[in-house]
Design an enzyme around this catalytic site. Structure first.
Site, short mmCIF file in Angstrom:
data_model
loop_
_atom_site.label_atom_id
_atom_site.label_comp_id
_atom_site.label_asym_id
_atom_site.label_seq_id
_atom_site.Cartn_x
_atom_site.Cartn_y
_atom_site.Cartn_z
N ASP A 181 0.95 -1.15 -0.07
CA ASP A 181 0.10 -0.04 -0.01
C ASP A 181 0.87 1.18 0.07
OD1 ASP A 181 -1.80 2.03 0.31
OD2 ASP A 181 -2.84 1.13 2.09
N HIS A 233 -9.32 -0.60 -8.13
CA HIS A 233 -8.73 0.63 -7.28
C HIS A 233 -7.65 1.24 -7.85
CE1 HIS A 233 -8.98 2.62 -3.40
NE2 HIS A 233 -7.59 2.44 -3.38
#
Length: 426
Positions: free
Chosen positions: A240, A334
């Site tokens: 991330d 995403h």
């Protein structure tokens, strides 16, 4: 949770270069002049050891404990500094009857406390001694003002247009008691006791001038926990932070900071921070197969590489198809939706913490991300991306936005000044 990388040119677990020590030789400030840059040794298990010479009779701190972040700088600390392993986010509301004078006195106290603790000093009157044995441990304290602060202090004319309330989003399930606030404080450190010590000091400094509205606690991977520097992972297990804008990029300051000649003048070299408590519905997420999880994100779980091929830093090929003619990176993935080139160039600097606040009565973990993102203007940074996510992000069924705040964070304080002085005394 935009697919952007960590808020620095090096990853959060890379060795940190220590700042030069200053002051009067207080024991917690024995810094390692070269630890982190050249004195850090990573063993086979990822452990870190780094020692240098120390004053006679003194035991040197490890590289993690010795790292000091300067308080007095062009920008406030805690924005472009590497992610710390522990964090606290909290807001205060001014007490009834407190106004501009009381707020100025409070910011002066907070700034003095931040300077002292970030330098590794201790022993102030009333100190709890919680962190007496530790060094600065990359401690940072960052201060900002919420929309409501300006009315409470009679400074409405100084309130920036960029601080207008965020629009409503379809994925919001906001708890207003854990959103917004007059004053925002971010605390980060690589030691839990150092972070808690700063938290208590900030709370005590508030005294009768302000009271806590909400507080949230977060964490990241500890420095040295991996055998090599790498991008952090969130609680979904995903790498991330791959595409964060980096300070070395020519337009970084333009995207993240208010220019020195910007408006209002008191926000020069400052930034705007959006804070969101994003709950991850981990039970639902973990029922997905690895292939489906990767399709939701658009990146391989193992190494963060795009599904179109390559490694983590390889540019994503949005047009690549498989043998059946399907897009390799799904249209609602995403990582595809959050790309700046899919949002008119909108970009923000993400610097989040994970959180875990226990288990609900039904056995569901209350866990997720304390999303913290920085930009020169949230209407050009956060808002366009979140609107795009609202319209069809594959990740939406697995997350819930439960709290939100937007704060104006002024530039760093010069020597002899306190944070926000240009606003409160201008």
């Amino acid at each position: 949770m935009a697919d952007t990388s960590l808020s620095q040119t090096r990853t959060p677990e890379e060795p940190r270069v220590e700042s030069a020590a200053s002051g009067t030789g207080i024991s917690r400030r024995r810094l390692l002049g070269t630890a982190g840059a050249t004195g850090l040794v990573l063993g086979a298990a990822g452990g870190a050891v780094g020692y240098a010479s120390a004053p006679s009779g003194a035991t040197p701190l490890t590289s993690v404990g010795a790292t000091e972040v300067p308080f007095h700088a062009k920008h406030q600390p805690g924005i472009t500094d590497p992610l710390q392993s522990r964090g606290h986010l909290l807001t205060f509301d001014l007490a009834p009857g407190a106004g501009r004078k009381e707020a100025a006195a409070l910011l002066r106290r907070w700034s003095d406390t931040a300077r002292r603790l970030m330098a590794g000093e201790f022993g102030a009157e009333g100190d709890s001694d919680v962190a007496r044995d530790a060094g600065p441990s990359s401690l940072t304290l960052t201060f900002g003002f919420g929309h409501s602060f300006f009315a409470r202090t009679g400074l409405e004319k100084q309130r920036p247009d960029a601080l207008d309330p965020l629009p409503a989003f379809s994925s919001d399930r906001l708890d207003r008691t854990r959103s917004d606030g007059d004053l925002w404080v971010q605390i980060g450190a690589d030691d839990a006791l150092v972070a808690f010590h700063a938290l208590r000091a900030v709370q005590k400094d508030a005294d009768a001038a302000a009271r806590v509205r909400w507080q949230m606690n977060g964490f990241n991977r500890s420095p040295g926990a991996t055998a090599r520097p790498m991008t952090t992972r969130n609680l979904m297990g995903q790498v991330d932070g791959t595409r964060n804008p980096k300070p070395a990029e020519p337009d970084f300051d333009e995207r993240i900071f208010v220019p020195a000649q910007g408006e209002p003048a008191w926000m020069a070299n400052g930034s705007y921070v959006v804070v969101r408590r994003i709950r991850m519905l981990l039970d639902d997420w973990e029922k997905l197969s690895l292939r489906k999880q990767e399709g939701v994100i658009g990146r391989r779980k193992a190494d963060g590489a795009p599904l179109s091929g390559g490694d983590e830093t390889t540019e994503m090929d949005l047009e690549k198809t498989d043998a059946e003619g399907n897009l390799v990176v799904p249209v609602n993935a995403h990582a595809r939706i959050t790309r700046p080139d899919q949002n008119g160039g909108a970009a923000m600097l993400r610097r989040p913490f994970s959180y875990h606040d226990g288990i609900d009565a039904d056995g569901t973990p209350d866990a997720g991300l304390l999303f913290v993102c920085w930009q020169a203007d949230p209407l050009r940074g956060f808002v366009p991306v979140q609107r795009k996510l609202d319209r069809g992000d594959a990740l939406t069924p697995f997350i819930r936005h439960e709290a939100s705040g937007l704060f104006a964070v002024p530039g760093g304080a010069a020597e002899g000044e306190y944070v926000g002085q240009a606003l409160l005394e201008g």
